[in-house]
Scaffold this active site. Structure first.
Site, PDB file in Angstrom:
ATOM      1  CG  HIS A  96       3.413  41.110 -56.105  1.00 35.39           C
ATOM      2  ND1 HIS A  96       2.186  40.482 -56.022  1.00 35.39           N
ATOM      3  CD2 HIS A  96       4.199  40.284 -56.829  1.00 35.39           C
ATOM      4  CE1 HIS A  96       2.228  39.329 -56.661  1.00 35.39           C
ATOM      5  NE2 HIS A  96       3.458  39.177 -57.147  1.00 35.39           N
ATOM      6  CD  GLU A 118       7.435  36.014 -52.460  1.00 33.13           C
ATOM      7  OE1 GLU A 118       8.522  36.519 -52.761  1.00 33.13           O
ATOM      8  OE2 GLU A 118       6.701  35.427 -53.278  1.00 33.13           O
TER       9      GLU A 118
END
Length: 416
Positions: free
Chosen positions: A261, A38
Protein backbone atom coordinates in the site's frame (compact mmCIF):
# COMPACT_ATOMS: atom_id res chain seq x y z
CA UNK A 1 1.53 9.66 8.22
CA UNK A 2 -0.42 6.35 8.05
CA UNK A 3 1.66 3.48 6.65
CA UNK A 4 0.53 -0.10 6.08
CA UNK A 5 3.70 -2.16 6.44
CA UNK A 6 2.83 -5.66 5.22
CA UNK A 7 5.22 -6.87 7.89
CA UNK A 8 4.92 -10.61 8.41
CA UNK A 9 8.38 -12.15 8.52
CA UNK A 10 8.93 -15.18 6.26
CA UNK A 11 5.66 -14.41 4.43
CA UNK A 12 6.20 -10.79 3.37
CA UNK A 13 9.01 -10.06 0.94
CA UNK A 14 12.13 -8.13 2.05
CA UNK A 15 10.56 -7.39 5.43
CA UNK A 16 13.71 -6.38 7.32
CA UNK A 17 14.96 -4.20 4.48
CA UNK A 18 11.63 -2.39 4.22
CA UNK A 19 11.49 -1.74 7.97
CA UNK A 20 14.89 -0.13 7.67
CA UNK A 21 13.71 1.98 4.74
CA UNK A 22 10.58 3.07 6.59
CA UNK A 23 12.57 3.98 9.68
CA UNK A 24 14.95 6.12 7.64
CA UNK A 25 12.05 7.80 5.82
CA UNK A 26 10.20 8.66 9.04
CA UNK A 27 13.37 10.06 10.63
CA UNK A 28 13.89 12.23 7.58
CA UNK A 29 10.31 13.43 7.16
CA UNK A 30 9.85 14.42 10.84
CA UNK A 31 6.08 13.90 10.95
CA UNK A 32 4.25 14.96 14.09
CA UNK A 33 2.11 11.82 14.21
CA UNK A 34 2.80 8.46 12.54
CA UNK A 35 0.14 5.73 12.36
CA UNK A 36 1.24 2.24 11.34
CA UNK A 37 -0.67 -0.90 10.44
CA UNK A 38 0.53 -4.51 10.02
CA UNK A 39 3.42 -4.25 12.46
CA UNK A 40 2.77 -7.84 13.43
CA UNK A 41 6.00 -8.41 15.36
CA UNK A 42 6.67 -6.54 18.60
CA UNK A 43 10.39 -6.85 17.84
CA UNK A 44 9.82 -4.77 14.70
CA UNK A 45 7.97 -2.19 16.77
CA UNK A 46 10.87 -2.04 19.23
CA UNK A 47 13.28 -1.62 16.31
CA UNK A 48 11.26 1.33 15.01
CA UNK A 49 10.93 2.74 18.53
CA UNK A 50 14.70 2.78 18.92
CA UNK A 51 15.17 4.13 15.39
CA UNK A 52 12.66 6.97 15.92
CA UNK A 53 13.54 7.75 19.55
CA UNK A 54 14.87 11.22 18.80
CA UNK A 55 12.30 12.24 16.16
CA UNK A 56 9.28 10.60 17.84
CA UNK A 57 9.97 10.10 21.55
CA UNK A 58 6.41 8.98 22.34
CA UNK A 59 4.95 5.72 21.02
CA UNK A 60 2.51 2.93 21.75
CA UNK A 61 1.96 -0.59 20.39
CA UNK A 62 -1.59 -1.95 20.51
CA UNK A 63 -1.70 -5.65 21.38
CA UNK A 64 -4.64 -7.83 20.35
CA UNK A 65 -5.51 -11.25 18.94
CA UNK A 66 -3.24 -14.22 18.34
CA UNK A 67 -0.47 -12.34 16.52
CA UNK A 68 -1.41 -8.80 17.55
CA UNK A 69 -3.45 -5.98 16.07
CA UNK A 70 -0.51 -4.71 13.99
CA UNK A 71 -1.34 -1.15 15.07
CA UNK A 72 1.21 1.34 16.39
CA UNK A 73 1.55 5.06 16.86
CA UNK A 74 4.61 7.31 17.06
CA UNK A 75 4.36 10.98 18.00
CA UNK A 76 6.37 14.07 18.82
CA UNK A 77 3.73 15.04 21.36
CA UNK A 78 3.21 13.27 24.65
CA UNK A 79 0.63 10.46 24.63
CA UNK A 80 -1.57 10.95 27.71
CA UNK A 81 -3.86 7.94 27.34
CA UNK A 82 -4.52 4.97 25.05
CA UNK A 83 -7.30 2.48 24.53
CA UNK A 84 -7.89 -0.47 22.17
CA UNK A 85 -11.25 -1.74 20.97
CA UNK A 86 -11.29 -5.09 19.18
CA UNK A 87 -13.98 -5.59 16.56
CA UNK A 88 -16.58 -8.23 17.43
CA UNK A 89 -16.48 -9.74 13.92
CA UNK A 90 -13.30 -10.29 11.93
CA UNK A 91 -13.54 -13.09 9.43
CA UNK A 92 -13.51 -16.84 10.05
CA UNK A 93 -10.85 -18.96 11.77
CA UNK A 94 -11.20 -21.72 9.16
CA UNK A 95 -10.26 -19.24 6.40
CA UNK A 96 -6.66 -19.54 7.51
CA UNK A 97 -5.25 -18.59 4.09
CA UNK A 98 -6.77 -15.11 4.51
CA UNK A 99 -5.48 -14.71 8.06
CA UNK A 100 -7.63 -11.75 9.14
CA UNK A 101 -9.22 -13.64 12.04
CA UNK A 102 -5.82 -14.34 13.62
CA UNK A 103 -4.80 -10.69 13.37
CA UNK A 104 -7.27 -9.36 15.93
CA UNK A 105 -8.39 -6.37 13.83
CA UNK A 106 -9.14 -3.40 16.06
CA UNK A 107 -9.09 0.38 16.46
CA UNK A 108 -6.49 1.98 18.71
CA UNK A 109 -6.99 5.39 20.29
CA UNK A 110 -4.35 7.75 21.65
CA UNK A 111 -5.04 11.08 23.38
CA UNK A 112 -2.41 13.75 22.74
CA UNK A 113 -2.03 17.32 23.91
CA UNK A 114 -0.91 19.62 21.11
CA UNK A 115 -0.20 23.14 22.37
CA UNK A 116 -3.13 23.09 24.76
CA UNK A 117 -5.53 21.29 22.41
CA UNK A 118 -6.79 17.78 23.09
CA UNK A 119 -6.34 15.56 20.02
CA UNK A 120 -7.96 12.12 19.82
CA UNK A 121 -6.00 10.09 17.29
CA UNK A 122 -7.31 6.77 15.99
CA UNK A 123 -5.50 4.10 13.97
CA UNK A 124 -7.37 1.13 12.53
CA UNK A 125 -7.27 -1.71 10.02
CA UNK A 126 -10.49 -3.30 8.77
CA UNK A 127 -11.06 -6.71 7.19
CA UNK A 128 -9.74 -7.07 3.66
CA UNK A 129 -11.91 -7.39 0.57
CA UNK A 130 -10.61 -10.42 -1.32
CA UNK A 131 -13.20 -10.38 -4.09
CA UNK A 132 -15.21 -7.41 -5.30
CA UNK A 133 -17.88 -9.58 -6.91
CA UNK A 134 -18.16 -12.27 -4.24
CA UNK A 135 -17.34 -10.42 -1.06
CA UNK A 136 -18.34 -12.81 1.72
CA UNK A 137 -16.77 -10.48 4.31
CA UNK A 138 -18.90 -7.44 3.47
CA UNK A 139 -21.26 -7.92 6.49
CA UNK A 140 -18.23 -8.15 8.78
CA UNK A 141 -16.71 -4.99 7.33
CA UNK A 142 -20.03 -3.12 7.69
CA UNK A 143 -20.23 -4.19 11.34
CA UNK A 144 -16.64 -3.07 11.85
CA UNK A 145 -17.49 0.31 10.33
CA UNK A 146 -20.50 0.60 12.62
CA UNK A 147 -18.43 -0.25 15.70
CA UNK A 148 -15.68 2.13 14.56
CA UNK A 149 -18.04 5.10 14.27
CA UNK A 150 -19.61 4.25 17.64
CA UNK A 151 -16.20 4.06 19.28
CA UNK A 152 -15.11 7.38 17.77
CA UNK A 153 -18.34 9.19 18.71
CA UNK A 154 -18.40 7.95 22.29
CA UNK A 155 -14.71 8.58 23.03
CA UNK A 156 -14.18 11.93 21.30
CA UNK A 157 -16.83 14.12 22.93
CA UNK A 158 -14.24 16.16 24.84
CA UNK A 159 -11.67 16.37 22.05
CA UNK A 160 -10.76 19.56 20.22
CA UNK A 161 -9.48 17.59 17.22
CA UNK A 162 -10.22 14.09 15.91
CA UNK A 163 -7.86 12.36 13.47
CA UNK A 164 -8.43 8.88 12.02
CA UNK A 165 -5.91 7.06 9.86
CA UNK A 166 -5.55 3.58 8.49
CA UNK A 167 -6.44 0.91 5.98
CA UNK A 168 -10.24 0.78 5.83
CA UNK A 169 -10.25 -1.67 2.90
CA UNK A 170 -13.23 0.22 1.48
CA UNK A 171 -13.72 2.44 -1.56
CA UNK A 172 -14.94 5.98 -0.83
CA UNK A 173 -18.51 5.18 -1.95
CA UNK A 174 -18.75 1.80 -0.20
CA UNK A 175 -21.50 1.36 2.38
CA UNK A 176 -19.17 1.07 5.38
CA UNK A 177 -17.26 4.19 4.39
CA UNK A 178 -20.45 6.21 3.94
CA UNK A 179 -21.72 4.93 7.29
CA UNK A 180 -18.52 6.01 9.05
CA UNK A 181 -18.31 9.44 7.44
CA UNK A 182 -21.96 10.40 7.77
CA UNK A 183 -22.34 9.33 11.39
CA UNK A 184 -19.14 10.90 12.73
CA UNK A 185 -18.91 14.00 10.54
CA UNK A 186 -15.32 13.13 9.61
CA UNK A 187 -13.81 14.74 6.51
CA UNK A 188 -11.61 13.05 3.92
CA UNK A 189 -8.17 14.66 3.57
CA UNK A 190 -7.98 13.81 -0.13
CA UNK A 191 -11.25 15.62 -0.83
CA UNK A 192 -10.56 18.54 1.51
CA UNK A 193 -6.90 19.19 0.68
CA UNK A 194 -5.87 22.45 -0.98
CA UNK A 195 -2.93 20.78 -2.73
CA UNK A 196 -2.22 17.15 -3.63
CA UNK A 197 0.86 15.30 -4.81
CA UNK A 198 0.62 11.58 -5.32
CA UNK A 199 -0.99 8.77 -7.25
CA UNK A 200 -3.82 9.46 -9.66
CA UNK A 201 -7.15 9.96 -7.87
CA UNK A 202 -5.39 9.47 -4.54
CA UNK A 203 -5.10 5.72 -5.11
CA UNK A 204 -3.28 3.82 -2.37
CA UNK A 205 -3.20 0.35 -3.95
CA UNK A 206 -1.73 0.72 -7.45
CA UNK A 207 -0.88 -1.64 -10.28
CA UNK A 208 2.66 -0.21 -10.56
CA UNK A 209 3.60 -1.43 -7.08
CA UNK A 210 6.00 -4.41 -7.25
CA UNK A 211 4.17 -6.23 -4.47
CA UNK A 212 0.77 -6.07 -6.19
CA UNK A 213 -0.57 -8.72 -8.53
CA UNK A 214 -2.73 -6.98 -11.13
CA UNK A 215 -5.41 -9.66 -10.96
CA UNK A 216 -6.04 -8.55 -7.35
CA UNK A 217 -7.26 -5.17 -8.63
CA UNK A 218 -9.85 -6.49 -11.09
CA UNK A 219 -12.03 -4.75 -12.25
CA UNK A 220 -9.91 -1.67 -11.40
CA UNK A 221 -6.93 -1.67 -13.73
CA UNK A 222 -4.88 1.24 -12.36
CA UNK A 223 -5.64 0.88 -8.68
CA UNK A 224 -8.01 1.74 -5.84
CA UNK A 225 -8.18 4.13 -2.88
CA UNK A 226 -8.77 2.25 0.38
CA UNK A 227 -6.42 4.01 2.85
CA UNK A 228 -7.52 7.26 4.48
CA UNK A 229 -6.68 10.19 6.71
CA UNK A 230 -9.93 11.52 8.15
CA UNK A 231 -10.35 14.48 10.47
CA UNK A 232 -12.77 16.86 12.13
CA UNK A 233 -12.59 19.81 14.51
CA UNK A 234 -14.91 21.05 17.23
CA UNK A 235 -16.87 24.13 18.23
CA UNK A 236 -13.64 25.79 19.41
CA UNK A 237 -11.20 24.43 16.83
CA UNK A 238 -11.31 24.52 13.03
CA UNK A 239 -9.12 22.16 11.05
CA UNK A 240 -7.99 22.40 7.41
CA UNK A 241 -5.92 20.17 5.16
CA UNK A 242 -3.35 22.34 3.38
CA UNK A 243 -1.43 19.56 1.67
CA UNK A 244 -1.67 15.81 1.11
CA UNK A 245 0.59 13.35 -0.65
CA UNK A 246 1.10 9.65 -1.25
CA UNK A 247 4.11 7.59 -2.18
CA UNK A 248 4.16 6.44 -5.82
CA UNK A 249 5.27 2.85 -5.78
CA UNK A 250 9.04 2.49 -6.00
CA UNK A 251 11.18 4.54 -3.64
CA UNK A 252 13.90 6.69 -5.27
CA UNK A 253 17.31 5.16 -4.60
CA UNK A 254 15.84 1.82 -3.59
CA UNK A 255 14.72 -1.17 -5.67
CA UNK A 256 11.66 -1.76 -3.48
CA UNK A 257 8.55 0.17 -2.39
CA UNK A 258 7.87 0.66 1.31
CA UNK A 259 4.84 -1.64 1.23
CA UNK A 260 2.12 -3.03 -1.01
CA UNK A 261 0.00 0.00 0.00
CA UNK A 262 1.12 3.58 -0.57
CA UNK A 263 1.86 5.73 2.47
CA UNK A 264 -0.28 8.84 3.04
CA UNK A 265 0.86 12.16 4.45
CA UNK A 266 -1.40 15.09 5.34
CA UNK A 267 -0.49 18.54 6.59
CA UNK A 268 -3.29 19.74 8.84
CA UNK A 269 -3.71 23.29 10.13
CA UNK A 270 -5.64 24.02 13.32
CA UNK A 271 -7.30 27.31 14.18
CA UNK A 272 -8.59 27.89 17.70
CA UNK A 273 -11.71 30.02 18.07
CA UNK A 274 -12.97 31.10 21.49
CA UNK A 275 -16.80 31.21 21.64
CA UNK A 276 -18.37 34.63 22.23
CA UNK A 277 -19.95 33.28 25.42
CA UNK A 278 -16.53 32.91 27.07
CA UNK A 279 -16.36 36.54 28.28
CA UNK A 280 -19.91 36.31 29.60
CA UNK A 281 -19.02 33.05 31.35
CA UNK A 282 -16.00 34.71 32.99
CA UNK A 283 -18.27 37.50 34.30
CA UNK A 284 -20.76 34.98 35.64
CA UNK A 285 -18.01 32.95 37.32
CA UNK A 286 -16.50 36.12 38.82
CA UNK A 287 -19.88 37.13 40.22
CA UNK A 288 -20.39 33.63 41.66
CA UNK A 289 -16.90 33.70 43.14
CA UNK A 290 -17.66 37.07 44.80
CA UNK A 291 -20.80 35.66 46.40
CA UNK A 292 -18.86 32.63 47.62
CA UNK A 293 -16.24 34.95 49.14
CA UNK A 294 -19.00 36.85 50.98
CA UNK A 295 -20.27 33.54 52.37
CA UNK A 296 -16.70 32.64 53.24
CA UNK A 297 -16.19 35.78 55.33
CA UNK A 298 -19.58 35.30 56.99
CA UNK A 299 -18.74 31.67 57.89
CA UNK A 300 -15.38 32.75 59.31
CA UNK A 301 -17.09 35.41 61.41
CA UNK A 302 -19.74 32.99 62.69
CA UNK A 303 -17.13 30.37 63.53
CA UNK A 304 -15.15 32.97 65.46
CA UNK A 305 -18.30 34.01 67.35
CA UNK A 306 -19.08 30.39 68.20
CA UNK A 307 -15.53 29.86 69.43
CA UNK A 308 -15.61 33.03 71.54
CA UNK A 309 -19.00 32.12 73.05
CA UNK A 310 -17.70 28.65 73.84
CA UNK A 311 -14.67 30.10 75.62
CA UNK A 312 -16.95 32.37 77.67
CA UNK A 313 -19.17 29.42 78.58
CA UNK A 314 -16.11 27.39 79.58
CA UNK A 315 -14.80 30.28 81.73
CA UNK A 316 -18.21 30.58 83.44
CA UNK A 317 -18.18 26.84 84.16
CA UNK A 318 -14.69 27.05 85.65
CA UNK A 319 -15.79 30.00 87.82
CA UNK A 320 -18.81 28.06 89.07
CA UNK A 321 -16.66 25.05 89.93
CA UNK A 322 -14.26 27.32 91.83
CA UNK A 323 -17.12 28.80 93.88
CA UNK A 324 -18.52 25.34 94.53
CA UNK A 325 -15.10 24.20 95.80
CA UNK A 326 -14.85 26.99 98.46
CA UNK A 327 -16.64 24.99 101.22
CA UNK A 328 -14.30 22.07 100.63
CA UNK A 329 -11.21 24.17 101.39
CA UNK A 330 -12.78 26.41 104.06
CA UNK A 331 -13.88 24.10 106.88
CA UNK A 332 -17.20 24.98 108.37
CA UNK A 333 -18.07 27.48 105.67
CA UNK A 334 -21.49 27.24 104.13
CA UNK A 335 -22.33 27.44 100.44
CA UNK A 336 -23.05 31.13 99.71
CA UNK A 337 -25.54 30.32 96.93
CA UNK A 338 -28.52 27.95 96.84
CA UNK A 339 -27.69 24.55 95.43
CA UNK A 340 -30.40 24.80 92.79
CA UNK A 341 -28.67 27.89 91.37
CA UNK A 342 -25.47 25.93 90.84
CA UNK A 343 -27.34 23.16 89.04
CA UNK A 344 -29.11 25.62 86.75
CA UNK A 345 -25.89 27.51 86.05
CA UNK A 346 -24.01 24.27 85.35
CA UNK A 347 -26.75 23.14 82.95
CA UNK A 348 -26.56 26.50 81.18
CA UNK A 349 -22.77 26.25 80.83
CA UNK A 350 -22.91 22.71 79.44
CA UNK A 351 -25.65 23.78 76.99
CA UNK A 352 -23.54 26.71 75.80
CA UNK A 353 -20.43 24.50 75.41
CA UNK A 354 -22.30 21.78 73.50
CA UNK A 355 -24.12 24.26 71.23
CA UNK A 356 -21.01 26.27 70.42
CA UNK A 357 -19.00 23.09 69.80
CA UNK A 358 -21.58 21.84 67.29
CA UNK A 359 -21.81 25.28 65.64
CA UNK A 360 -18.00 25.45 65.41
CA UNK A 361 -17.93 22.08 63.61
CA UNK A 362 -20.75 23.13 61.26
CA UNK A 363 -19.11 26.44 60.34
CA UNK A 364 -15.78 24.68 59.82
CA UNK A 365 -17.42 22.27 57.37
CA UNK A 366 -19.15 25.20 55.63
CA UNK A 367 -15.85 27.05 55.47
CA UNK A 368 -14.06 24.11 53.82
CA UNK A 369 -16.83 23.64 51.25
CA UNK A 370 -16.83 27.33 50.36
CA UNK A 371 -13.01 27.40 50.14
CA UNK A 372 -13.04 24.36 47.85
CA UNK A 373 -15.67 25.88 45.56
CA UNK A 374 -13.82 29.21 45.48
CA UNK A 375 -10.53 27.48 44.57
CA UNK A 376 -12.22 25.61 41.72
CA UNK A 377 -13.87 28.81 40.44
CA UNK A 378 -10.53 30.63 40.60
CA UNK A 379 -8.90 27.95 38.48
CA UNK A 380 -11.81 28.00 36.02
CA UNK A 381 -11.64 31.79 35.66
CA UNK A 382 -7.87 31.60 35.13
CA UNK A 383 -8.29 28.94 32.44
CA UNK A 384 -10.95 30.95 30.61
CA UNK A 385 -8.88 34.13 30.82
CA UNK A 386 -5.93 32.25 29.33
CA UNK A 387 -8.16 31.18 26.44
CA UNK A 388 -9.24 34.76 25.89
CA UNK A 389 -5.60 35.80 25.66
CA UNK A 390 -5.17 33.16 22.96
CA UNK A 391 -3.92 29.59 22.73
CA UNK A 392 -0.16 28.93 22.63
CA UNK A 393 1.07 28.97 19.03
CA UNK A 394 2.90 25.94 17.65
CA UNK A 395 4.20 26.67 14.16
CA UNK A 396 5.38 23.29 12.97
CA UNK A 397 6.15 24.07 9.34
CA UNK A 398 8.02 27.01 7.92
CA UNK A 399 6.00 27.10 4.74
CA UNK A 400 3.35 29.87 4.50
CA UNK A 401 -0.11 28.68 5.45
CA UNK A 402 -3.34 29.16 3.55
CA UNK A 403 -6.29 30.66 5.40
CA UNK A 404 -9.76 30.30 3.82
CA UNK A 405 -10.74 33.72 5.17
CA UNK A 406 -7.61 35.38 3.82
CA UNK A 407 -6.34 36.05 7.35
CA UNK A 408 -3.23 34.95 9.19
CA UNK A 409 -4.59 33.14 12.25
CA UNK A 410 -2.65 31.46 15.02
CA UNK A 411 -2.03 28.03 13.57
CA UNK A 412 -0.98 24.57 14.52
CA UNK A 413 0.28 22.35 11.76
CA UNK A 414 0.24 18.76 12.96
CA UNK A 415 1.20 16.49 10.14
CA UNK A 416 -0.32 13.08 10.16
Amino acid sequence: CPVRLQGIHYLSKHCSQRYQMIGEMLCKEQHDIVLLQEVWSEKDFLYLKAKLASAHPHSHYFKSGVIGSGLAIFAKHRIHDTFLYRYSLNGYPYMAHHGDWFGGKAVGMAILNIAGLTANVYVTHLHAEYSREKDSYLPHRVVQSWELQQFIRHTSTGADVVIVGGDLNMHPQDLGCRLLMSYTGLKDSYIETAKFDGCENGMTLIADNLFIRKNELIPFEKGIRIDYILFKGSSTTKIYCDFMSTTKGSVPGHPLPYSDHEALTAELRLESHIPAQTAELIDTLTEARTEVKVGLHCAERMRYTAARTGVMGFALLVLELAIAAVPCFALGAEQPFPRISFYLLAALCFTILLTTFLLYIFYTMELKSLQGAEDQMRLAVGSLQEKLRGFPVAQIHDAPQRSPEGQQPSALDPEE
